[in-house]
Design a protein around this motif. Structure first.
Motif, PDB file in Angstrom:
ATOM      1  N   GLN A  12     -24.871 -15.471  -2.518  1.00  0.00           N
ATOM      2  CA  GLN A  12     -24.019 -14.983  -3.604  1.00  0.00           C
ATOM      3  C   GLN A  12     -22.718 -14.439  -3.018  1.00  0.00           C
ATOM      4  N   THR A  13     -21.629 -15.189  -3.177  1.00  0.00           N
ATOM      5  CA  THR A  13     -20.337 -14.738  -2.665  1.00  0.00           C
ATOM      6  C   THR A  13     -19.708 -13.785  -3.672  1.00  0.00           C
ATOM      7  N   ASN A  14     -19.473 -12.558  -3.236  1.00  0.00           N
ATOM      8  CA  ASN A  14     -18.969 -11.515  -4.125  1.00  0.00           C
ATOM      9  C   ASN A  14     -17.446 -11.430  -4.134  1.00  0.00           C
ATOM     10  N   GLU A  15     -16.820 -11.952  -3.083  1.00  0.00           N
ATOM     11  CA  GLU A  15     -15.364 -11.884  -3.018  1.00  0.00           C
ATOM     12  C   GLU A  15     -14.838 -13.044  -2.187  1.00  0.00           C
ATOM     13  N   THR A  16     -13.774 -13.678  -2.642  1.00  0.00           N
ATOM     14  CA  THR A  16     -13.111 -14.748  -1.898  1.00  0.00           C
ATOM     15  C   THR A  16     -11.612 -14.497  -1.914  1.00  0.00           C
ATOM     16  N   ILE A  17     -11.002 -14.553  -0.735  1.00  0.00           N
ATOM     17  CA  ILE A  17      -9.550 -14.405  -0.616  1.00  0.00           C
ATOM     18  C   ILE A  17      -9.013 -15.675   0.033  1.00  0.00           C
ATOM     19  N   CYS A  18      -8.130 -16.365  -0.651  1.00  0.00           N
ATOM     20  CA  CYS A  18      -7.543 -17.601  -0.130  1.00  0.00           C
ATOM     21  C   CYS A  18      -6.104 -17.342   0.285  1.00  0.00           C
TER      22      CYS A  18
END
Length: 267
Positions: A12-18
């Motif tokens: 479960q990915t809770n945060e993604t920064i691109c």
């Protein structure tokens, strides 16, 4: 074999920064077993909480909180997770990022990183990722370039390192919280104290006392993810007292332990 695309991890990915050439993810691992797979990009895994086992074609790593792994792009591996909460911080690096900053990619496959300077940089990276703002990208790029600079600085020294260097690294990592002294270490390694004192700096880029303090701070960072008091953490990590712990922590991270704990918990 499954190929994971940009920003894709099991769990479960809770945060993604691109960002430009980088993808940062904060993921809770939920699968007890993940079969052989590989990722499209090279990436770092920094275990913030919990435990897991990772295996590749060469080695198997038993990872606990604070473990840091580098994965070459398309390097096949599998994962096993015990029934406890486990969370990882990832930085995925595209081919374009390496080209833009003229960095030669490591081609050794996956490997574990024990250098406390690199690990402290990753604690800063995870901290910076929690702070939004116009300077986020430049801060993350600067810290990541510092990581690769550490690799480059040590490569030449470590290619022809004497046997005692690996021995003392293992001793210090296993016993950093104990009371260590130069005569006993020299006797264990069967080298003269003067020789050890002179050449330690050459291979570790700092003196023996500084290196031990960095290892203690590194251990404390994982414990700040728990509810243990600062006094308890100071004692467990081998500091003389809480004030010594706070002073060393701030010297190595730029923050007090309490402030770091607040950032870690999103306060």
């Amino acid at each position: 074999m499954k190929n994971l695309r940009n920003g894709e991890f099991f769990g479960q990915t809770n945060e993604t920064i691109c960002l430009d050439g980088l993808i940062i993810t904060d993921t809770e691992y939920t699968h007890p077993y993940v079969d052989w797979h590989y990722h499209e990009n090279a990436y770092f895994t920094f275990l913030l909480q919990g435990n897991m086992t990772e295996g590749n074609k060469k080695e198997v790593y038993d990872c606990s909180a604070g473990s840091l792994l580098y994965h070459h792009w398309q390097d096949a591996h599998y994962n096993i997770k015990p029934d406890i909460f486990t969370r990882g911080f990832h930085i995925e690096i595209s081919e374009q990022w390496f080209e833009k900053f003229k960095i030669t990619k490591h081609k050794e496959g996956s490997f574990t990183i024990k250098n406390p300077d690199v690990k402290l940089l990753f604690y800063q990276l995870s901290r910076e990722a929690k702070m939004s703002g116009d300077s986020l990208e430049i801060s993350l790029n600067q810290l990541l370039l510092n990581v690769f600079s550490q690799f480059s600085d040590q490569k030449g020294h470590w290619e022809k390192k004497p046997a005692w260097v690996k021995q003392i690294e293992e001793i210090l990592h296993e016993n950093a919280t104990e009371k260590l002294n130069l005569p006993d270490l020299s006797q264990t390694l069967d080298i003269h104290p003067m020789h050890l004192s002179r050449d330690f700096q050459k291979y570790f880029n700092c003196n023996l006392g500084t290196y031990i303090r960095k290892l203690k701070v590194e251990k404390s960072l994982t414990l700040l993810n728990t509810d243990k008091s600062l006094t308890h953490i100071a004692i467990e990590c081998g500091f003389a007292d809480q004030s010594h712990f706070i002073r060393c922590f701030k010297e190595n991270t730029g923050l007090t332990p309490l402030k770091y704990r607040q950032i870690l918990r999103g306060r």
